[in-house]
Design an enzyme around this catalytic site. Structure first.
Site, PDB file in Angstrom:
ATOM      1  N   LYS A  71       0.870  -1.175   0.000  1.00  0.00           N
ATOM      2  CA  LYS A  71       0.000   0.000   0.000  1.00  0.00           C
ATOM      3  C   LYS A  71       0.906   1.223   0.000  1.00  0.00           C
ATOM      4  O   LYS A  71       1.658   1.432   0.953  1.00  0.00           O
ATOM      5  CB  LYS A  71      -0.910  -0.004   1.233  1.00  0.00           C
ATOM      6  CG  LYS A  71      -1.816   1.215   1.344  1.00  0.00           C
ATOM      7  CD  LYS A  71      -2.743   1.075   2.547  1.00  0.00           C
ATOM      8  CE  LYS A  71      -3.519   2.332   2.859  1.00  0.00           C
ATOM      9  NZ  LYS A  71      -4.401   2.765   1.783  1.00  0.00           N
ATOM     10  N   THR A 122      -2.604   6.733   0.126  1.00  0.00           N
ATOM     11  CA  THR A 122      -3.818   6.792   0.920  1.00  0.00           C
ATOM     12  C   THR A 122      -4.659   7.918   0.348  1.00  0.00           C
ATOM     13  O   THR A 122      -4.124   8.934  -0.100  1.00  0.00           O
ATOM     14  CB  THR A 122      -3.531   6.984   2.417  1.00  0.00           C
ATOM     15  OG1 THR A 122      -4.760   6.958   3.143  1.00  0.00           O
ATOM     16  CG2 THR A 122      -2.799   8.284   2.720  1.00  0.00           C
ATOM     17  N   GLU A 171      -3.279   0.854  -3.662  1.00  0.00           N
ATOM     18  CA  GLU A 171      -3.960   0.606  -2.381  1.00  0.00           C
ATOM     19  C   GLU A 171      -4.009  -0.884  -2.063  1.00  0.00           C
ATOM     20  O   GLU A 171      -4.530  -1.289  -1.032  1.00  0.00           O
ATOM     21  CB  GLU A 171      -5.394   1.153  -2.432  1.00  0.00           C
ATOM     22  CG  GLU A 171      -5.494   2.669  -2.413  1.00  0.00           C
ATOM     23  CD  GLU A 171      -5.574   3.229  -1.008  1.00  0.00           C
ATOM     24  OE1 GLU A 171      -5.340   2.488  -0.030  1.00  0.00           O
ATOM     25  OE2 GLU A 171      -5.879   4.423  -0.893  1.00  0.00           O
TER      26      GLU A 171
END
Length: 104
Positions: A21, A24, A74
């Site tokens: 990831k 954000t 993500e």
């Protein structure tokens, strides 16, 4: 000097620590971060520290512009990403993408 911090839901901790990831997506209230900032990362649910990240870039995006590349960053599908965004920020169209990398 005041600590600079950011929180993530605990379900994202493993993906962040593994480097899976790397972005954000936040709303306006969490758009105050800037490129080069070093942030201590805490779990949202219990405020436990788990790593440090550096912000590589902050950009704006409209919800309708979210694509497979964002989803990949993500570590989820586009449908999953849109569902997560809708659950966290219902009705929000103007969003901010924070790109980051793990420092430690």
């Amino acid at each position: 000097m005041k600590e600079k911090k950011i929180t993530f839901y605990g379900r994202f901790e493993s993906d962040i620590l593994k480097g899976l990831k790397t972005i954000t997506i936040r709303n306006r209230l969490e758009s105050h971060y800037s490129k080069g900032e070093i942030l201590n990362v805490y779990r949202y649910e219990d405020n436990v520290f788990f790593c440090t990240i550096e912000i590589d870039d902050v950009s704006t995006i409209d919800y309708n512009q979210l694509n497979d590349n964002h989803a990949k960053q993500e570590n989820m599908t586009l449908d999953q990403l849109k569902e997560v965004i809708n659950n966290i920020y219902p009705g929000e169209q103007s969003l901010y993408v924070l790109s980051f990398h793990l420092v430690n």
